[in-house]
Design an enzyme around this catalytic site. Structure first.
Site, PDB file in Angstrom:
ATOM      1  N   GLY A  13       2.395  -6.609   5.230  1.00 40.62           N
ATOM      2  CA  GLY A  13       2.190  -7.535   6.355  1.00 40.62           C
ATOM      3  C   GLY A  13       0.718  -7.786   6.626  1.00 40.62           C
ATOM      4  O   GLY A  13       0.269  -7.763   7.767  1.00 40.62           O
ATOM      5  N   ALA A  14      -0.040  -8.064   5.541  1.00 41.35           N
ATOM      6  CA  ALA A  14      -1.507  -8.125   5.681  1.00 41.35           C
ATOM      7  C   ALA A  14      -2.057  -9.545   5.746  1.00 41.35           C
ATOM      8  O   ALA A  14      -3.246  -9.755   5.575  1.00 41.35           O
ATOM      9  CB  ALA A  14      -2.160  -7.359   4.543  1.00 41.35           C
ATOM     10  N   ARG A  16      -2.225 -11.298   8.389  1.00 44.49           N
ATOM     11  CA  ARG A  16      -2.870 -11.524   9.701  1.00 44.49           C
ATOM     12  C   ARG A  16      -2.934 -10.203  10.474  1.00 44.49           C
ATOM     13  O   ARG A  16      -2.433  -9.173  10.017  1.00 44.49           O
ATOM     14  CB  ARG A  16      -2.095 -12.563  10.511  1.00 44.49           C
ATOM     15  CG  ARG A  16      -0.697 -12.092  10.870  1.00 44.49           C
ATOM     16  CD  ARG A  16       0.045 -13.129  11.690  1.00 44.49           C
ATOM     17  NE  ARG A  16       1.168 -12.523  12.367  1.00 44.49           N
ATOM     18  CZ  ARG A  16       2.375 -13.071  12.464  1.00 44.49           C
ATOM     19  NH1 ARG A  16       2.603 -14.248  11.923  1.00 44.49           N
ATOM     20  NH2 ARG A  16       3.336 -12.455  13.128  1.00 44.49           N
ATOM     21  N   VAL A  65      10.042  -6.079   3.586  1.00 46.17           N
ATOM     22  CA  VAL A  65      10.075  -4.610   3.530  1.00 46.17           C
ATOM     23  C   VAL A  65      11.437  -4.035   3.923  1.00 46.17           C
ATOM     24  O   VAL A  65      11.743  -2.886   3.605  1.00 46.17           O
ATOM     25  CB  VAL A  65       8.963  -3.958   4.394  1.00 46.17           C
ATOM     26  CG1 VAL A  65       7.581  -4.309   3.873  1.00 46.17           C
ATOM     27  CG2 VAL A  65       9.119  -4.289   5.871  1.00 46.17           C
ATOM     28  N   ASN A  91       2.335  -1.311   7.521  1.00 44.61           N
ATOM     29  CA  ASN A  91       1.900  -2.011   8.729  1.00 44.61           C
ATOM     30  C   ASN A  91       2.922  -3.044   9.217  1.00 44.61           C
ATOM     31  O   ASN A  91       3.020  -3.291  10.422  1.00 44.61           O
ATOM     32  CB  ASN A  91       0.559  -2.705   8.433  1.00 44.61           C
ATOM     33  CG  ASN A  91       0.216  -3.746   9.469  1.00 44.61           C
ATOM     34  OD1 ASN A  91      -0.234  -3.419  10.562  1.00 44.61           O
ATOM     35  ND2 ASN A  91       0.447  -5.024   9.156  1.00 44.61           N
ATOM     36  N   SER A 144       3.359   3.162  17.173  1.00 40.86           N
ATOM     37  CA  SER A 144       2.921   2.566  18.441  1.00 40.86           C
ATOM     38  C   SER A 144       3.034   3.652  19.514  1.00 40.86           C
ATOM     39  O   SER A 144       3.844   4.584  19.369  1.00 40.86           O
ATOM     40  CB  SER A 144       3.844   1.404  18.811  1.00 40.86           C
ATOM     41  OG  SER A 144       3.680   1.057  20.175  1.00 40.86           O
ATOM     42  N   TYR A 157      12.519  -1.392  19.765  1.00 43.50           N
ATOM     43  CA  TYR A 157      11.179  -1.278  19.157  1.00 43.50           C
ATOM     44  C   TYR A 157      10.656   0.148  19.316  1.00 43.50           C
ATOM     45  O   TYR A 157      10.176   0.758  18.359  1.00 43.50           O
ATOM     46  CB  TYR A 157      10.244  -2.286  19.840  1.00 43.50           C
ATOM     47  CG  TYR A 157       8.811  -2.249  19.345  1.00 43.50           C
ATOM     48  CD1 TYR A 157       8.463  -2.778  18.105  1.00 43.50           C
ATOM     49  CD2 TYR A 157       7.787  -1.694  20.119  1.00 43.50           C
ATOM     50  CE1 TYR A 157       7.145  -2.756  17.656  1.00 43.50           C
ATOM     51  CE2 TYR A 157       6.470  -1.668  19.676  1.00 43.50           C
ATOM     52  CZ  TYR A 157       6.158  -2.198  18.447  1.00 43.50           C
ATOM     53  OH  TYR A 157       4.852  -2.181  18.007  1.00 43.50           O
ATOM     54  N   LYS A 161       9.787   2.951  16.365  1.00 45.71           N
ATOM     55  CA  LYS A 161       8.474   3.573  16.184  1.00 45.71           C
ATOM     56  C   LYS A 161       8.571   5.097  16.322  1.00 45.71           C
ATOM     57  O   LYS A 161       7.861   5.830  15.640  1.00 45.71           O
ATOM     58  CB  LYS A 161       7.467   2.986  17.180  1.00 45.71           C
ATOM     59  CG  LYS A 161       7.193   1.490  16.960  1.00 45.71           C
ATOM     60  CD  LYS A 161       6.596   1.212  15.598  1.00 45.71           C
ATOM     61  CE  LYS A 161       6.127  -0.225  15.431  1.00 45.71           C
ATOM     62  NZ  LYS A 161       5.497  -0.480  14.124  1.00 45.71           N
TER      63      LYS A 161
HETATM   64  P1  NAI Z   1       1.584  -9.422  13.644  1.00 40.63           P
HETATM   65  O1  NAI Z   1       2.849  -9.991  14.143  1.00 40.63           O
HETATM   66  O2  NAI Z   1       0.315 -10.195  13.769  1.00 40.63           O
HETATM   67  O3  NAI Z   1       1.738  -8.987  12.101  1.00 40.63           O
HETATM   68  C1  NAI Z   1       2.878  -8.367  11.614  1.00 40.63           C
HETATM   69  C2  NAI Z   1       2.960  -8.638  10.135  1.00 40.63           C
HETATM   70  O4  NAI Z   1       4.162  -8.055   9.614  1.00 40.63           O
HETATM   71  C3  NAI Z   1       3.028 -10.132   9.805  1.00 40.63           C
HETATM   72  O5  NAI Z   1       2.157 -10.416   8.727  1.00 40.63           O
HETATM   73  C4  NAI Z   1       4.487 -10.339   9.402  1.00 40.63           C
HETATM   74  O6  NAI Z   1       4.680 -11.386   8.452  1.00 40.63           O
HETATM   75  C5  NAI Z   1       4.794  -8.995   8.769  1.00 40.63           C
HETATM   76  N1  NAI Z   1       6.231  -8.747   8.722  1.00 40.63           N
HETATM   77  C6  NAI Z   1       7.143  -8.824   9.723  1.00 40.63           C
HETATM   78  N2  NAI Z   1       8.376  -8.559   9.267  1.00 40.63           N
HETATM   79  C7  NAI Z   1       8.241  -8.283   7.951  1.00 40.63           C
HETATM   80  C8  NAI Z   1       9.153  -7.934   6.926  1.00 40.63           C
HETATM   81  N3  NAI Z   1      10.486  -7.812   7.144  1.00 40.63           N
HETATM   82  N4  NAI Z   1       8.682  -7.742   5.662  1.00 40.63           N
HETATM   83  C9  NAI Z   1       7.365  -7.872   5.406  1.00 40.63           C
HETATM   84  N5  NAI Z   1       6.441  -8.204   6.328  1.00 40.63           N
HETATM   85  C10 NAI Z   1       6.887  -8.413   7.586  1.00 40.63           C
HETATM   86  O7  NAI Z   1       1.456  -8.021  14.374  1.00 40.63           O
HETATM   87  P2  NAI Z   1       0.278  -6.954  14.504  1.00 40.63           P
HETATM   88  O8  NAI Z   1      -0.071  -6.899  15.927  1.00 40.63           O
HETATM   89  O9  NAI Z   1      -0.776  -7.171  13.484  1.00 40.63           O
HETATM   90  O10 NAI Z   1       1.121  -5.625  14.168  1.00 40.63           O
HETATM   91  C11 NAI Z   1       0.993  -4.859  12.995  1.00 40.63           C
HETATM   92  C12 NAI Z   1       1.699  -3.528  13.205  1.00 40.63           C
HETATM   93  O11 NAI Z   1       1.092  -2.849  14.304  1.00 40.63           O
HETATM   94  C13 NAI Z   1       3.177  -3.655  13.551  1.00 40.63           C
HETATM   95  O12 NAI Z   1       3.899  -2.631  12.914  1.00 40.63           O
HETATM   96  C14 NAI Z   1       3.209  -3.451  15.057  1.00 40.63           C
HETATM   97  O13 NAI Z   1       4.430  -2.949  15.512  1.00 40.63           O
HETATM   98  C15 NAI Z   1       2.088  -2.449  15.226  1.00 40.63           C
HETATM   99  N6  NAI Z   1       1.553  -2.407  16.573  1.00 40.63           N
HETATM  100  C16 NAI Z   1       0.960  -3.524  17.130  1.00 40.63           C
HETATM  101  C17 NAI Z   1       0.473  -3.461  18.417  1.00 40.63           C
HETATM  102  C18 NAI Z   1      -0.178  -4.634  19.077  1.00 40.63           C
HETATM  103  O14 NAI Z   1      -0.487  -4.525  20.287  1.00 40.63           O
HETATM  104  N7  NAI Z   1      -0.442  -5.741  18.404  1.00 40.63           N
HETATM  105  C19 NAI Z   1       0.577  -2.232  19.214  1.00 40.63           C
HETATM  106  C20 NAI Z   1       1.208  -1.134  18.541  1.00 40.63           C
HETATM  107  C21 NAI Z   1       1.674  -1.239  17.261  1.00 40.63           C
END
Ligand code: NAI
Length: 245
Positions: A13-14, A16, A65, A91, A144, A157, A161
């Site tokens: 998920g890289a 963004r 994933v 991620n 998280s 969620y 986690k």
């Molecule tokens: P985001 O929504 O910007 O990025 C998430 C990425 O995961 C995206 O690139 C998306 O395409 C990918 N993704 C989603 N479902 C997928 C799947 N089935 N297979 C492959 N890729 C998939 O979110 P962000 O904020 O960058 O989050 C990244 C990680 O950090 C997540 O696991 C999220 O739960 C965790 N996190 C984020 C927080 C926040 O405040 N933004 C806080 C705590 C944890």
């Protein structure tokens, strides 16, 4: 700076957000990167080009994933392309619906658990034999603070986690004697697309009074990917600006 020269990292998920920041920071520290994306190839290619501009190797792979067979194929293709894998960053994740538990459906449960928890399992499951064979490897799972203390309106969620945390601690125990570490980063609120709707409301509840940047999370990820953290495993490290003190 850490010495990750010639190491190969997969970051899921890289395209963004936090995943992008981690992929870039690993590359800045010398690693070659396999980026995975689900929907947005264009954005993933942009990240890939940024990494190539740092004179690192980078390839983009599409992978859901949540799908056991797709993650197996991904790992096989990364090995074909890069020869080995040294670092895995799980991620990719989704929050699902923001609603009280009694309003959630069986499908809501499956989609969040399958992406977050099963996705982490799938990736670790397929990389496990490779790391065992290499007698080395770094696994970094993004959970998280929701998985530590729970969040009202985000029960599935939070459960996903919490599951990642227990899973990570379990495999950390299985792998510790083989030179492989598995650690968890537990962010609080990070300024990404995921928090667009809540960002203004949550700021004041954070002791540091601002959201984390994706780079704040990436700074810890590169440390956990480096040999400087070789004696640290099974840890859950919060990066939350004091939110859960
Ligand atoms: P985001 O929504 O910007 O990025 C998430 C990425 O995961 C995206 O690139 C998306 O395409 C990918 N993704 C989603 N479902 C997928 C799947 N089935 N297979 C492959 N890729 C998939 O979110 P962000 O904020 O960058 O989050 C990244 C990680 O950090 C997540 O696991 C999220 O739960 C965790 N996190 C984020 C927080 C926040 O405040 N933004 C806080 C705590 C944890």
């Amino acid at each position: 700076m850490y010495n990750l020269n010639n190491k190969v990292a997969i970051v899921t998920g890289a395209s963004r957000g936090i995943g992008k920041a981690i992929a870039l920071k690993l590359a800045q520290n010398g690693a070659n990167i396999a980026i995975t994306y689900l929907g947005n190839k264009e954005k993933a290619m942009e990240v890939c080009n940024e990494i190539k501009n740092l004179n690192r190797k980078c390839t983009v792979f599409c992978c859901n994933v949540a799908d056991f067979d797709s993650t197996k194929k991904l790992i096989d293709n990364v090995i074909k392309e890069f020869g080995t894998i040294d670092i895995l960053v799980n991620n990719a994740g989704i929050t699902g619906k923001d609603a009280l538990a009694f309003l959630l459906t069986s499908d809501d449960f499956d989609s969040v658990i399958n992406t977050n928890l099963k996705g982490t399992f799938n990736m670790c499951r397929h990389i496990y034999p490779i790391f065992i064979k290499n007698h080395s490897g770094k696994i970094i799972n993004i959970a998280s603070v929701a998985g530590i203390s729970g969040i009202g309106g985000q029960s599935i969620y939070s459960a996903s986690k919490a599951g990642i945390i227990a899973f990570s601690q379990s495999i950390a125990k299985e792998l510790a004697s083989r030179g492989i570490t598995c650690n968890v980063i537990a962010p609080g609120f990070v300024d990404t697309d995921m928090t667009t709707n809540v960002k203004d409301n949550v700021k004041n509840s954070i002791p540091i009074k601002k959201l984390a940047s994706p780079e704040d999370i990436a700074n810890l990820a590169v440390f956990l990917a480096s040999s400087d953290s070789d004696y640290i495993t099974g840890e859950i490290i919060k990066v939350d600006g004091g939110l859960c003190i």
